[in-house]
Write an enzyme that holds these catalytic residues in place. Structure first.
Site, short mmCIF file in Angstrom:
data_model
loop_
_atom_site.label_atom_id
_atom_site.label_comp_id
_atom_site.label_asym_id
_atom_site.label_seq_id
_atom_site.Cartn_x
_atom_site.Cartn_y
_atom_site.Cartn_z
N ILE A 1 -41.28 56.71 49.36
CA ILE A 1 -41.31 56.20 50.73
C ILE A 1 -41.35 57.33 51.76
O ILE A 1 -41.36 57.09 52.96
CB ILE A 1 -40.10 55.29 51.01
CG1 ILE A 1 -38.78 56.04 50.73
CG2 ILE A 1 -40.18 54.02 50.19
CD1 ILE A 1 -37.54 55.23 51.08
N GLY B 1 -41.38 65.58 52.14
CA GLY B 1 -41.03 66.67 53.06
C GLY B 1 -41.04 67.99 52.33
O GLY B 1 -41.45 68.07 51.17
N GLY B 2 -40.59 69.06 53.03
CA GLY B 2 -40.57 70.37 52.41
C GLY B 2 -39.65 70.43 51.21
O GLY B 2 -39.84 71.25 50.31
N PHE B 3 -38.65 69.57 51.18
CA PHE B 3 -37.70 69.54 50.06
C PHE B 3 -38.29 68.84 48.84
O PHE B 3 -37.90 69.11 47.71
CB PHE B 3 -36.45 68.78 50.49
CG PHE B 3 -36.77 67.41 51.05
CD1 PHE B 3 -36.94 67.25 52.40
CD2 PHE B 3 -36.93 66.31 50.23
CE1 PHE B 3 -37.27 66.01 52.93
CE2 PHE B 3 -37.26 65.07 50.75
CZ PHE B 3 -37.43 64.92 52.10
N LYS C 1 -39.61 64.69 47.53
CA LYS C 1 -39.95 63.29 47.82
C LYS C 1 -38.71 62.43 47.98
O LYS C 1 -37.64 62.75 47.48
CB LYS C 1 -40.81 62.73 46.68
CG LYS C 1 -42.15 63.43 46.50
CD LYS C 1 -42.95 62.86 45.34
CE LYS C 1 -44.29 63.58 45.19
NZ LYS C 1 -45.08 63.05 44.06
N VAL C 2 -38.89 61.30 48.70
CA VAL C 2 -37.84 60.31 48.86
C VAL C 2 -38.31 59.02 48.19
O VAL C 2 -39.42 58.54 48.45
CB VAL C 2 -37.53 60.04 50.35
CG1 VAL C 2 -36.42 59.01 50.47
CG2 VAL C 2 -37.15 61.32 51.05
N ASP D 1 -33.41 69.06 65.02
CA ASP D 1 -34.72 68.51 64.64
C ASP D 1 -34.81 67.05 65.07
O ASP D 1 -35.14 66.17 64.26
CB ASP D 1 -34.94 68.65 63.14
CG ASP D 1 -36.42 68.53 62.76
OD1 ASP D 1 -37.27 68.66 63.66
OD2 ASP D 1 -36.72 68.30 61.58
#
Length: 877
Positions: free
Chosen positions: A526, A529-531, A533-534, A644
């Protein structure tokens, strides 16, 4: 005489021939006695008979046949020389100046752990590095890197130095630290026959002006060498000195602030003596500022670099005017670490014309507290030029030795009593005080330990199996077998991420996470990001959750990840996304959050097929987000700055309750006696506070600025930066503030809102949004004041709606001279929060027949005196 002439010619030919032989570069392939041709040059083994050097100790040889990658140095790195005791390379050279390059490539060595290599290196008594770990330096990625292949994650490290030899010997010494070893793969010694670095340079601050730093007698380390606005320039494209010029893209704060330009026609050096300064390829490309009619002129082109504190730095900027053919057409300012290095800088005038390669040197001393160097070029509107653009073609940063030392502060100060800093050695009184403090702390610690042990003497020392182990980096991103926990614990301290001291929530097993996400099914993603996935997941009895999985090779994401878990472990509020738990198992780092059914605020504004939010819904969302931010700013000592704030970080639950999310960039606020936090600039372009950008000084007013952009995004329902629009509309904040100042915000509002939005509420909404975007933080309201005004805007909208529906309401003239006092939001004993009072509970209503004004007490209104006609429901809400 003729005979003498012939003899003279022969003698001079021989002499010149010998001189040329002596000044040829010395290229050494370490760990072999054979030669190899690499990048068109012949590299000689360090045990060959014709290598012009003496090796004091052969040490050990290491080699590998499995090195992959297509770098021009790939084959050179297949061997290495290993030293377990002090060893010297003694080069026979002429007195003069030299580039010395040390190549390190940490492939696995037999019976030796490359992670544990630690050593010093000196060159003619100049200390180059101390307690040096190659793997640590590569992991920090703040040095001169050689990438091997397009898809390879293996890195080699090249350390480059510029130094003088006053005799016929250049002695490079490798000194292994206790119970460790040193290694090197290749060495270059390149003679520099022309003046490359002058002693006299421009001082950025302090005494200022042109000063002599006696650079020719000091050691210099190359920290960065960039081809600005162009691609990487390989060493074989800079054939006189074989330098590598990196692309500047990854060092720019934001590429959106600049445009890449190129022009290769008829470029020449401004001075014939500059032919060694940089190859002409550097001057054929450049970066210039974006169109100043589009970009806010408060922003500059900015490059950020990690550096070693407590050194003098030489900054060399390369310029070539590629487009203007007259003076006073491009004037700009140059800033180095927030100090003005130059004003009214006109490349055409300084270089002597168009297409003339020119460079300018600046010196700046960095204190022990600063580990970042910012180079910024921005408009000089006072110069009177036709354009206020800026231009840069190339950039070099050199570190200048201090007291015969180039080792970084972290290397030099390995222990309290082993410092080599001349500055600190001159403060005996300070060291006595420090020593006394240490003794006192040791006594108190011993006493506390004794009491603790006495009280717990009957308890067994059992490790807490539920205690998270903390996050550790993967060695070279998994290119070599992972270290064991014992090995990882020996990794240098500057490589580890800080571990959360307090964590709350459930600790999930990786099996539970895989079950919840159907083994990380891509259909459940869903967000990204840089980290990493969600995923949308389901746990236990069907509870929906959001599962954020960190990518193991995402360095920045992992650091932010650790920050987020620490922040969310101590934050509880209705308008902040809650963390349910985490997973630290099998090299995974995963966070589990409450699931937000309606996703991000941005998805409900534009770019999706979701039905539009009503004006009242949008106000409710803004109020909820403001409450969350107000809690962050005031809920603890010093507060927390989100850093942010944007519409993708405002999430909506099933009831459209807004909650702030993503605390990976958050910072604890300043100490009670400070006004700001000095930190590197991070955030999202378009939302970024220009004052924070300019000064690198973070305050809670930086969040206020970002929230002001959010407010305009909510009412206009468009992206904050849209390059496809006309010039004056690309930047939402600039465009909206112009219409707001005209009192015509309704002209650019979301068409979906027309007909169901009170113009009076919209006017007040625009006023508070505009105040949030004040250029200086001191002129912006606090989040508490923003919240109060948004509550009032909602009251105006509801009163208007009730009026349209036939509800009775009374129009009352009210004048507020100060803001209402807002109680602090504090966390309850059970993790619950006290919400601030709603505005309807704090407003004092005045009846029509009484007239007058409703006085308010509390904090001073940053917006000044506010006059308005308020629609009041006598019964309250």
């Amino acid at each position: 005489m003729e005979v003498l002439g012939v003899i003279y010619v022969i003698f001079m030919s021989v002499f010149i021939g010998i001189g040329e032989a002596q000044i040829k570069p010395l290229l050494i392939d370490c760990g072999t006695n054979s030669s190899i041709n690499v990048d068109g040059r012949r590299w000689v083994g360090d045990l060959s008979s014709d290598n012009n050097l003496t090796l004091s100790s052969p040490g050990m040889v290491a080699s590998t046949a499995t090195l992959s990658g297509d770098s021009i140095y790939g084959n050179l790195y297949k061997t290495a020389r290993i030293f377990t005791e002090v060893s010297n390379y003694s080069f026979r050279v002429d007195p003069g100046k030299y580039f010395v390059r040390l190549h390190f490539f940490p492939f696995p060595f037999d019976n030796l752990n490359v992670n544990e290599s630690s050593f010093d290196v000196t060159a003619n008594n100049l200390k180059l590095v101390s307690k040096f770990s190659v793997t640590s330096e590569i992991f920090r990625k703040d040095s001169y890197l050689q990438r091997l292949g397009n898809n390879s994650t293996v890195s080699a490290l090249v350390k480059e130095y510029f130094l003088s030899a006053s005799s016929n010997e250049l002695l490079i010494k490798f000194i292994p630290n206790d119970k460790s070893f040193a290694f090197v793969n290749a060495i270059e010694v390149i003679p520099v026959l022309k003046d490359l670095i002058m002693d006299s340079v421009n001082k950025v601050h302090g005494n200022g002006g042109n000063v002599s730093l006696n650079l020719s007698e000091q050691g210099i380390e190359t920290m960065y060498r960039l081809n600005v606005g162009g691609l990487e320039i390989r060493p074989d494209q800079d054939q006189e000195l074989w330098r590598k010029w990196e692309s500047d893209a990854r060092y720019m704060f934001t590429a959106d602030a600049s445009t890449m330009r190129s022009n290769s026609s008829n470029i020449s050096y401004a001075s014939a003596n500059d032919s060694l300064i940089a190859p002409l390829l550097v001057y054929e490309t450049a970066r210039t500022m974006m169109d100043i009619q589009v970009m806010d002129t408060r922003f500059n082109m900015s490059w950020k670099f990690d550096i070693d504190p407590d050194f003098e730095y030489l900054v060399r900027l390369h310029f070539c005017e590629l487009f203007y053919d007259k003076p006073n057409q491009r004037n700009f300012r140059i800033y180095i670490n927030n100090h003005t290095a130059a004003e009214n800088f006109d490349v055409f005038l300084r270089a002597g014309g168009k297409n003339k390669a020119y460079h300018q040197d600046y010196a700046d001393e960095v204190s022990q507290q600063i580990d970042t160097l910012w180079i910024q070029l921005g408009p000089d509107t006072s110069a009177g030029a036709l354009g206020t653009d800026a231009l840069l073609n190339g950039l070099e940063i050199f570190k200048v030795s201090r007291n015969g030392n180039l080792a970084s502060v972290s290397e030099r100060f390995g222990s309290l009593g082993n410092t080599t800093s001349g500055k600190n050695s001159k403060r005996p009184v300070l060291w006595v005080a420090v020593g006394a403090s240490i003794v006192l702390i040791a006594i108190l610690s011993t006493l506390c330990t004794a009491i603790f042990c006495f009280r717990n003497r009957r308890r067994k020392s059992v490790p807490d199996k539920n205690q998270p182990a903390g996050m550790r980096p993967l060695f070279l991103h998994g290119t070599v077998e992972s270290t064991t926990d014992a090995q990882a614990s020996k990794f240098p301290a500057n490589v580890n991420w800080s571990m959360a001291t307090t964590r709350t929530g459930r600790r999930f097993t990786i099996a539970e996470i895989r079950t919840a996400t159907k083994n990380f099914d891509e259909s459940l993603v869903i967000g990204t990001g840089g980290f990493g996935k969600v995923y949308k997941g389901e746990i236990d009895d069907g509870t929906l959750v959001a599962i954020k999985r960190a990518h193991p090779q995402s360095e920045q994401g992992l650091v932010e990840f650790e920050t987020e878990i620490q922040m969310l472990s101590k934050l509880r509020h209705r308008h902040l996304v809650s963390m349910i738990g985490y997973c630290e198992e099998k090299k995974e780092m995963i966070l589990v959050y409450e699931y937000m059914e309606n996703g991000t605020l941005r998805n409900h504004l534009f770019g999706s097929d979701l039905p539009p939010l009503s004006w009242k819904q949008r106000l409710d969302v803004c109020i909820g987000a403001a409450r969350g931010l107000h809690y962050l700013h005031t809920g603890s000592d010093g507060g927390i700055i989100h850093r942010d704030v944007k519409t993708t970080n405002i999430l909506l639950d099933e009831n459209f309750v807004a909650k702030m999310a993503d605390f990976g960039l958050s910072k604890t606020g300043p100490e009670f006696d400070r006004t700001h936090v000095s930190t590197a600039v991070k955030g999202s372009f378009g939302y970024l506070d220009p004052e924070y950008f300019r000064r690198q000084q973070l305050t809670d007013k930086s969040d206020v600025y970002s929230f002001g952009v959010v407010l305009f995004e909510v009412v206009c329902a468009r992206s904050v930066i849209n390059p496809t629009l006309p010039k004056d509309q690309i930047n939402l904040a600039e465009w909206a503030i112009q219409w707001q100042r005209k009192g015509s915000l309704e002209t650019i509002m979301d068409p979906q809102l027309k007909g169901n939005c009170s113009l009076e509420s919209l006017k007040k909404y625009g006023e508070i949004a505009g105040k949030c975007l004040a250029d200086e933080g001191k002129n912006r309201p606090t989040m508490g004041e923003v919240l109060w005004h948004l509550e009032y805007v909602l009251q105006l909208q509801e009163a208007s709606t009730r009026g349209n529906d036939g509800d009775s309401f009374v129009r009352t003239e009210v004048r507020f001279t100060t803001m209402p006092s807002l109680p602090r939001i504090v966390e309850g004993e059970n993790g619950s929060s006290m919400n601030i009072s709603s505005v309807e509970e704090s407003l004092v209503e005045s009846k029509p027949e009484e007239g007058g004004s409703a006085a308010r007490t509390g904090s001073e209104d940053a917006l000044g005196i506010v006059d308005f006609s308020q629609l009041v429901n006598p019964q309250g809400r």
